[in-house]
Enzyme design. Structure first.
Site, short mmCIF file in Angstrom:
data_model
loop_
_atom_site.label_atom_id
_atom_site.label_comp_id
_atom_site.label_asym_id
_atom_site.label_seq_id
_atom_site.Cartn_x
_atom_site.Cartn_y
_atom_site.Cartn_z
N ARG A 148 1.69 1.56 -5.93
CA ARG A 148 1.63 0.62 -4.94
C ARG A 148 0.38 0.13 -4.50
O ARG A 148 0.24 -1.15 -3.82
CB ARG A 148 2.17 1.31 -3.47
CG ARG A 148 3.61 1.82 -3.88
CD ARG A 148 4.06 2.84 -2.71
NE ARG A 148 4.28 1.49 -1.46
CZ ARG A 148 5.26 1.04 -1.28
NH1 ARG A 148 6.57 1.33 -2.09
NH2 ARG A 148 5.52 0.44 -0.54
N GLU B 93 8.10 -11.58 -24.80
CA GLU B 93 7.15 -10.51 -24.46
C GLU B 93 7.82 -9.25 -24.57
O GLU B 93 7.45 -8.22 -25.02
CB GLU B 93 6.82 -10.93 -23.22
CG GLU B 93 5.37 -11.49 -23.16
CD GLU B 93 4.99 -11.68 -21.63
OE1 GLU B 93 3.83 -11.04 -21.25
OE2 GLU B 93 5.72 -12.08 -20.74
N GLU C 134 7.64 -20.81 -19.61
CA GLU C 134 7.67 -19.41 -19.19
C GLU C 134 8.78 -18.67 -19.50
O GLU C 134 8.72 -17.54 -19.84
CB GLU C 134 7.63 -19.54 -17.65
CG GLU C 134 7.82 -18.41 -16.91
CD GLU C 134 6.65 -17.49 -16.91
OE1 GLU C 134 5.79 -17.51 -17.84
OE2 GLU C 134 6.89 -16.03 -16.76
N HIS D 121 11.86 -35.00 -31.57
CA HIS D 121 10.76 -35.16 -32.29
C HIS D 121 10.42 -34.03 -33.10
O HIS D 121 9.24 -33.97 -33.87
CB HIS D 121 9.52 -35.44 -31.15
CG HIS D 121 9.58 -36.64 -30.46
ND1 HIS D 121 9.47 -38.00 -30.78
CD2 HIS D 121 10.24 -36.61 -29.20
CE1 HIS D 121 9.65 -38.63 -29.76
NE2 HIS D 121 10.09 -37.96 -28.75
N LYS E 255 -1.96 -5.44 -19.59
CA LYS E 255 -1.65 -6.06 -18.33
C LYS E 255 -2.37 -7.28 -17.81
O LYS E 255 -2.18 -8.25 -17.42
CB LYS E 255 -1.49 -5.23 -17.22
CG LYS E 255 -0.98 -5.85 -15.67
CD LYS E 255 0.39 -6.57 -15.78
CE LYS E 255 0.50 -7.28 -14.54
NZ LYS E 255 1.64 -8.31 -14.71
N TRP F 6 -3.70 -1.56 -1.34
CA TRP F 6 -3.79 -3.03 -2.16
C TRP F 6 -4.28 -3.88 -1.06
O TRP F 6 -3.49 -4.14 -0.23
CB TRP F 6 -2.36 -3.29 -2.45
CG TRP F 6 -2.49 -4.34 -3.45
CD1 TRP F 6 -2.01 -5.79 -3.03
CD2 TRP F 6 -2.67 -4.60 -4.77
NE1 TRP F 6 -1.92 -6.44 -3.97
CE2 TRP F 6 -2.33 -5.99 -5.01
CE3 TRP F 6 -2.95 -3.79 -5.77
CZ2 TRP F 6 -2.94 -6.50 -6.31
CZ3 TRP F 6 -3.23 -4.31 -7.07
CH2 TRP F 6 -3.21 -5.74 -7.15
N CYS G 37 0.93 -1.21 -0.06
CA CYS G 37 -0.01 0.05 -0.15
C CYS G 37 0.84 1.19 -0.11
O CYS G 37 2.15 1.17 0.09
CB CYS G 37 -1.03 -0.06 1.15
SG CYS G 37 -1.92 -1.63 1.48
N ASN H 113 0.75 -0.28 6.33
CA ASN H 113 1.21 -1.17 5.02
C ASN H 113 1.81 -2.36 5.73
O ASN H 113 2.93 -2.29 6.44
CB ASN H 113 2.24 -0.41 4.12
CG ASN H 113 2.53 -1.11 3.00
OD1 ASN H 113 1.69 -2.19 2.62
ND2 ASN H 113 3.68 -0.80 2.44
N GLY H 114 1.31 -3.58 5.45
CA GLY H 114 1.98 -5.03 5.66
C GLY H 114 0.85 -5.83 6.13
O GLY H 114 -0.11 -5.51 5.72
N LYS I 227 8.62 -15.21 -21.75
CA LYS I 227 9.24 -13.83 -21.06
C LYS I 227 10.16 -13.06 -22.11
O LYS I 227 9.97 -11.72 -22.42
CB LYS I 227 10.01 -14.05 -19.88
CG LYS I 227 9.42 -14.38 -18.57
CD LYS I 227 8.87 -13.08 -17.93
CE LYS I 227 7.09 -13.06 -18.03
NZ LYS I 227 6.37 -14.22 -18.09
C1 AGP Z 1 2.68 -12.98 -18.63
O1 AGP Z 1 4.00 -12.28 -18.55
C2 AGP Z 1 1.59 -12.33 -19.39
N1 AGP Z 1 1.65 -10.86 -19.17
C3 AGP Z 1 0.46 -12.99 -19.45
O2 AGP Z 1 0.55 -14.02 -20.05
C4 AGP Z 1 -0.44 -13.16 -18.06
O3 AGP Z 1 0.32 -14.11 -17.40
C5 AGP Z 1 -1.69 -13.84 -18.48
O4 AGP Z 1 -2.56 -12.76 -19.37
C6 AGP Z 1 -2.72 -14.03 -17.28
O5 AGP Z 1 -2.90 -12.98 -16.53
P1 AGP Z 1 -3.72 -13.43 -14.97
O6 AGP Z 1 -2.64 -13.98 -14.51
O7 AGP Z 1 -3.62 -12.00 -14.70
O8 AGP Z 1 -4.59 -14.01 -15.25
#
Ligand code: AGP
Length: 609
Positions: A27, A490, A483, A506, A604, A73, A2, A99-100, A487
């Site tokens: 935050r 992205e 993953e 394969h 996001k 938050w 927060c 905050n905590g 990254k």
């Molecule tokens: C991950 O780096 C991405 N930004 C994206 O794949 C994200 O993980 C996905 O959209 C799921 O979002 P969420 O965890 O908010 O459901």
């Protein structure tokens, strides 16, 4: 996480507090509030972003030159006016922003209620106001009352207290959540980080854990929790406001990678009982009986959350002995999934608003499955629509690429695996204890990787011109390969594919030549030799090779570069392997002069199908 701001001086406090909250909104932004001291304490609170509070304040007389404010938050209690800070005591004589996480808030609340206190919120923070009220009613001075109250508190706090009776005085205290004091000309500020005050002053005093401060318009006096006077130097910041918001880091993505030791601690806080050797998940208590009877777990998620679910599959099958399948939220809803009342559908989501994951949960509920959530955003749609769940407590994740949220999901999944294993008697106390002890050690091991991150930076610079990359991992590390590839895609726009190492022959090995590097996750674990064979095959095709491995592993003859990580138990090793891959992706973006916080084409949270 927060945001807190306090002011005492000769100017009207309200505009300064609101301006500070705007800077701290990164935050936390689900609700906010302020208290201004005149001949009484006037408190105004609002749900939503700080702009909602700004609107409300227009209609309230908040004259006064001392005040505190908070943007929330949520961790305990959904976003609401009642749960917004500041929180007051019964008599309304004091106001607190916090905050905590107060770990022992339930026992303190019960104790205080038994002594006649009436609570107005569901939050853990409100217990602080009532504890201080009791000390003040024993005629203790405010500074001592705060200090003595905090002696009862277990957990983390960065807090500021203001009292109706003590004019022009703020009491601040820090344990585990940051607080900085801004030193102005006849005026003082207290804030969660310098971004809220840097436009008023760059002269600051950073509080350390276990320290309290009494701040008036005449000056600052410091004391330790054990009542020892403290002297501290004022420092001068050379940050601008942009840098201050990221606590000195160039990007939120790096800030969020670097705060992962604390994030893992927060995800596990109050949930690891090392004495009893038990995972303590209060959020699952009300569905415990149903969890004893389940015969299958279906994990749903998207993107990184889906990959976290794939690690969860290994974890829960390994620790709890329950069959697990993992589904993409976007696909699950188009199937005719076989769900019974003994199926539990577990949604993983940082935002708690991902449309495909939310729809999958609704489908599961229509078929009477037990639905759970591992969610980072308290009060989000998925959190509200699932029957129960475990919050991640990772704090707001601002960078578009999921980093700390992903790692917190893995930590929580580990706790869920232990919890289910113990609940169903399928996990021995010895293995449960060993897993929890290893989980407890992880923050220090992550910090060790972060302290040595220069090698990752150098490696990224060396490979910054690549256009393709293959990520390989096996068993617990196959999802980490996926993953890691995500990254890199992205934030650096390099084409990357994650594959299970066993799948390489394969098909994907056809891609390999000296211009097509691979990153292989090859810690010394039960499949290490098999990964070494894969690396031999890649070398034979002259493919450049980077190995992510544990210290001492004999792979120098196989790789062009290696990045070592500490060794932990096999089921938790993926958490450590993830960190260098996050840093590699970040550094590749920087080397390619891209902004990792705002990658092109991405949002996001994907709240549409
Ligand atoms: C991950 O780096 C991405 N930004 C994206 O794949 C994200 O993980 C996905 O959209 C799921 O979002 P969420 O965890 O908010 O459901």
């Amino acid at each position: 996480m927060c945001g807190i701001i306090g002011y005492v001086g000769s100017k009207q406090a309200t505009p300064i507090l609101l301006k500070g909250l705007k800077a701290l909104e990164y935050r936390g932004y689900d609700s906010s509030g302020l208290t201004v001291q005149s001949d009484r304490l006037v408190t105004v609170r609002a749900v939503g972003e700080v702009s909602e509070l700004v609107e409300r304040v227009q209609h309230v007389r908040t004259q006064g030159t001392a005040g505190i404010a908070h943007t929330r938050w949520a961790t305990h209690g959904i976003p609401s006016v009642e749960n917004a800070h500041p929180h007051a005591d019964c008599a309304g004589g004091i106001s607190v922003v916090h905050n905590g996480i107060i770990e022992n808030h339930i026992e303190l609340r019960e104790e205080l209620i038994a002594r006649g206190h009436v609570f107005a919120s569901e939050t853990d923070s409100e217990v602080i106001a009532h504890l201080i009220e009791e000390r003040l009613s024993d005629c203790r001075p405010l500074f001592a009352a705060v200090r003595e109250s905090l002696a009862r508190v277990r957990g983390t706090y960065g807090l500021v207290v203001i009292s109706k009776e003590i004019p022009q005085t703020l009491i601040a205290a820090r344990m585990g959540s940051p607080l900085v004091i801004g030193v102005g000309d006849g005026e003082y500020f207290i804030a969660s980080d310098p971004s809220a005050i840097i436009e008023q002053t760059k002269d600051v005093i950073f509080l350390d854990d276990g320290e309290l401060a009494a701040v008036t318009s005449e000056g600052v006096s410091l004391m330790s929790l054990d009542a020892q006077e403290i002297q501290k130097e004022t420092q001068q910041l050379d940050w601008d406001i942009e840098t201050a918001t990221k606590e000195g880091n160039p990007h939120f993505m790096l800030k969020e990678i670097l705060e992962q030791p604390q994030v893992i601690e927060n995800s596990c806080r109050g949930r690891i009982d090392l004495i009893e050797g038990r995972a303590v998940l209060g959020g699952l208590k009300e569905v415990e009986d149903r969890l004893r009877e389940i015969d299958r777990v279906v994990i749903v998620g998207c993107g990184s959350a889906y990959y976290a679910g794939l690690v969860g599959e290994y974890l829960i099958e390994d620790l709890a002995g329950i069959p697990v399948e993992v589904e993409l939220g976007s696909e699950y809803r188009y199937r005719k999934p076989i769900i019974t009342e003994r199926t539990v559908v577990l949604a993983i989501s940082q935002s708690g608003e991902t449309a495909d994951t939310l729809e999958a949960i609704r489908e599961a509920k229509r078929k009477n499955a037990l639905t759970l959530g591992i969610i980072n955003t308290v009060g989000s749609s998925i959190a509200r629509e699932t029957d129960a769940g475990v919050y991640c407590h990772a704090g707001p994740e601002i960078g578009v690429a999921s980093t700390k949220a992903f790692v917190s999901q893995l930590a929580v999944l580990s706790l869920v695996g232990v919890y289910l294993g113990q609940l169903r008697g399928s996990l021995s106390d010895r293995n449960a204890g060993a897993t929890l002890a290893a989980l407890y050690e992880l923050p220090d091991q992550v910090q060790e990787i972060l302290n040595d991150r220069n090698l990752v930076t150098q490696t990224a610079k060396k490979y910054s011109s690549i256009e393709n990359c293959l990520y390989l991992g096996r068993s617990f590390h196959a999802p980490i390969a996926y993953e890691g590839a995500l990254k890199l895609k992205e934030v650096s726009y390099v084409h990357a594919e994650g594959y299970s190492s066993g799948e390489m022959k394969h098909g994907p090995i056809a891609l390999i030549d000296q211009g097509f590097p691979s990153i292989v996750l090859c810690p010394e674990d039960s499949v290490f030799e098999k990964n070494c064979s894969n690396m031999q095959e890649l070398r034979a095709r002259r493919g450049p090779l980077i190995g992510i491995t544990t210290k001492g592993a004999q792979i120098d003859h196989l790789v062009d570069a290696r990045i070592d990580i500490p060794k932990t138990i096999e089921c938790l090793q993926p958490i450590l392997s993830t960190i260098p891959l996050q840093l590699f992706a970040y550094e590749m973006a920087i080397a390619r002069k891209l902004n990792p916080d705002k990658p092109r084409n991405l949002a996001k949270s994907v709240t549409v199908e």
